[in-house]
Design an enzyme around this catalytic site. Structure first.
Site, mmCIF file in Angstrom:
data_model
loop_
_atom_site.group_PDB
_atom_site.id
_atom_site.type_symbol
_atom_site.label_atom_id
_atom_site.label_comp_id
_atom_site.label_asym_id
_atom_site.label_seq_id
_atom_site.Cartn_x
_atom_site.Cartn_y
_atom_site.Cartn_z
ATOM 1 N N ASP A 1 31.858 34.360 37.667
ATOM 2 C CA ASP A 1 32.003 33.213 38.090
ATOM 3 C C ASP A 1 31.954 32.308 38.360
ATOM 4 O OD1 ASP A 1 33.207 35.370 40.306
ATOM 5 O OD2 ASP A 1 31.358 36.330 40.863
ATOM 6 N N ASN B 1 33.847 38.574 31.039
ATOM 7 C CA ASN B 1 33.522 39.853 31.787
ATOM 8 C C ASN B 1 32.580 40.252 31.517
ATOM 9 O OD1 ASN B 1 34.066 37.812 34.387
ATOM 10 N ND2 ASN B 1 35.613 38.783 34.745
ATOM 11 N N ASP C 1 45.830 30.508 32.524
ATOM 12 C CA ASP C 1 44.858 31.234 32.442
ATOM 13 C C ASP C 1 44.090 31.004 31.922
ATOM 14 O OD1 ASP C 1 45.255 34.061 34.454
ATOM 15 O OD2 ASP C 1 44.925 34.266 31.575
ATOM 16 N N GLU D 1 41.689 35.287 37.423
ATOM 17 C CA GLU D 1 41.332 34.026 36.518
ATOM 18 C C GLU D 1 42.641 33.495 36.020
ATOM 19 O OE1 GLU D 1 43.006 37.354 33.819
ATOM 20 O OE2 GLU D 1 41.774 37.386 35.831
#
Length: 523
Positions: A400, A391, A383, A427
């Protein structure tokens, strides 16, 4: 990432084979065309041989009839000469006997249609008695071939000489002659019976030959005596180089042969026969063009029909192959579309990694394989640390991009074709490692963690100032009764432990002493 788990209905490692329909169609059409051509050739060749065989039989029968006729003609003349020679040698041919001899000669000539005349010559070649009313005038016949022959040969056998023109009326004749001796066996003269060449010409014309056919009568040395068609300039010509005299007569006295005439250059099928009683050869020939005229007509019509059939087969084949090509293009387009759909269905569009659908299919396959082979199966769950802050700080577009960079780092560490990198969700990522134990999984996990750090992706929301990942590893040997959910949960538990222990590290979960033991790696 390429994977062998590409089709749900076929086992791994089995390639799908399709029949090369276009090549098969071309081969089939070519085979049909070749078979048709082969059958046509066999049929025409068989028909040709049949026609030639019939012509050979007809030619043999014709030469047998010619030989019989020629033998009868010369034998009758020979018998007449023999009886007259015996009479002349017994009674002489003085002035007292000449009137009676002339009358006898004339009656014998009237009795035999083939005779031109009967002539008696003395030892100097001068006319003594003939079947004609008046004796010819001239220098005599001492220069003739037959006269010289009897001067030099004591044989009483009839001699057949080359064709000559009669000095009595200029008619072409074939001379049959015998030697006359006195009581002491000395040469006294020659008795000659001239056989009309027109007699053989009429006989030859009684047979039905094509315009290019030919018949001839000749001496065994190749001298031509009579021929159809009659060409005066050819009378007396030598046929000794003719293949009949060169090749065939030395081997057999009768038979058939096909060759090109040395006289007129026409290829004919010859039947030939050598007479038994006289040194004569007869031959009859039909041109191959006339023999095979019907065959040529049949061959043309058959070839035309086969050509039309081949044209039809070719047009059908062209249309069929064209349709096959169109079908192949459509199939190729559908295959590419199917592959694209398969890729969309089994891979994440952002990162290019396998998605959960392909991951679950791979788990099912590897659980079975691992149980059969008793080989370990490992799973790495990872992760991105503090990704929500990433973000919020940089926006989803940059987020992205970050996910794609982490995916590339993930793929760069999966060196085997069987290794499967997966975007598990958001993620979170996973790496399935068949035939890999816990130590190997930890090694790869550490490579992934270092690869992400080496990309140096800036992250102000992280205590490290750059993007890091946390990884959890789990490994076991499938037994055939295992739960895939439990397998994923245990790897996920190891990941949770890595995150709970401070992130940017590798944690493992293994079974020891009946209880789970936690191991951490923070290098």
């Amino acid at each position: 990432m390429p994977t062998r788990f590409s089709h749900p209905d076929h086992p791994p490692g089995v390639a799908l084979k399709r029949i090369p329909l276009r090549k098969a169609a071309v081969l089939f059409i070519a085979t049909v065309c070749l078979c048709l051509c082969g059958l046509l050739y066999l049929q025409l060749e068989q028909s040709r041989r049949h026609d030639l065989s019939l012509a050979q039989v007809a030619s043999s029968n014709l030469t047998r009839a010619m030989a019989q006729q020629a033998e009868d003609t010369f034998m009758k003349a020979d018998l007449v000469l023999t009886s007259l020679v015996d009479w002349i040698q017994a009674d002489g041919f003085g002035p007292a006997q000449r009137p009676r001899l002339q009358q006898t000669f004339a009656r014998r000539v009237l009795a035999l249609d083939q005779l031109h005349g009967i002539l008696l010559f003395d030892q100097k070649g001068q006319w003594v008695v003939t079947s004609f009313e008046n004796l010819p005038r001239g220098a005599g016949v001492a220069d003739r071939e037959y006269f010289k022959y009897h001067q030099q040969n004591v044989s009483s056998v009839a001699h057949i000489g080359p064709a000559i023109r009669s000095r009595e009326n200029g008619e072409w004749i074939i001379p049959v002659s015998k030697r006359i001796n006195d009581r002491n066996g000395h040469f006294q003269g020659v008795l000659l019976a001239g056989i009309k060449m027109s007699y053989f010409d009429q006989f030859f014309k009684s047979f039905n030959l094509d315009d290019s056919g030919s018949m001839f009568l000749g001496l065994t040395d190749g001298t031509l005596l009579a021929r159809r068609p009659f060409v005066e300039a050819q009378i007396g010509a030598s046929l000794s180089q003719n293949e009949i005299f060169q090749k065939f007569l030395p081997l057999t006295t009768s038979g058939n042969a096909m060759f090109t005439s040395i006289i007129d250059g026409v290829t004919r099928l010859y039947g030939y026969r050598q007479l038994e009683a006289y040194p004569l050869v007869v031959a009859a020939a039909s041109s191959t063009e006339s023999i095979l005229a019907g065959w040529y007509d049949t061959a043309f019509r058959s070839s035309l029909i086969v050509a039309l059939v081949l044209l039809g087969v070719g047009l059908f084949g062209w249309v069929f192959i064209h349709q096959v090509r169109v079908g192949e293009r459509v199939e190729s387009d559908l295959r590419r579309a199917q592959e694209a759909l398969e890729l969309i269905a089994t891979h994440d569009s952002l990162t290019g990694l396998a998605n959960r659908r392909l991951f679950e299919r791979a788990l099912d396959i590897e659980f079975g394989r691992g149980a059969r082979q008793a080989s370990p199966l490992s799973l790495i769950m990872l992760d991105i640390d503090y990704f929500k802050r990433y973000n919020d700080t940089y926006g989803h577009v940059v987020g992205d991009h970050c996910l794609a960079e982490v995916a590339r780092a993930l793929k760069s560490c999966c060196h085997r074709k069987a290794d499967l990198a997966v975007r598990y969700g958001g993620e979170e990522f996973a790496v399935l490692l068949p035939d890999t134990d816990l130590h190997g999984a930890m090694t790869i996990a550490e490579q992934i963690r270092r690869s992400v750090i080496d990309k140096n992706i800036s992250h102000t929301g992280s205590p490290n100032g750059y993007v890091t990942v946390s990884l959890g590893c789990y490994s076991f040997v499938p037994s055939g009764r295992d739960s895939m959910d439990v397998f994923v949960e245990r790897a996920d538990a190891a990941l949770y432990q890595a995150k709970h222990s401070g992130r940017n590290r590798v944690a493992t979960l293994s079974m020891a002493g009946g209880a789970e033991a936690l191991m951490r790696s923070d290098r």
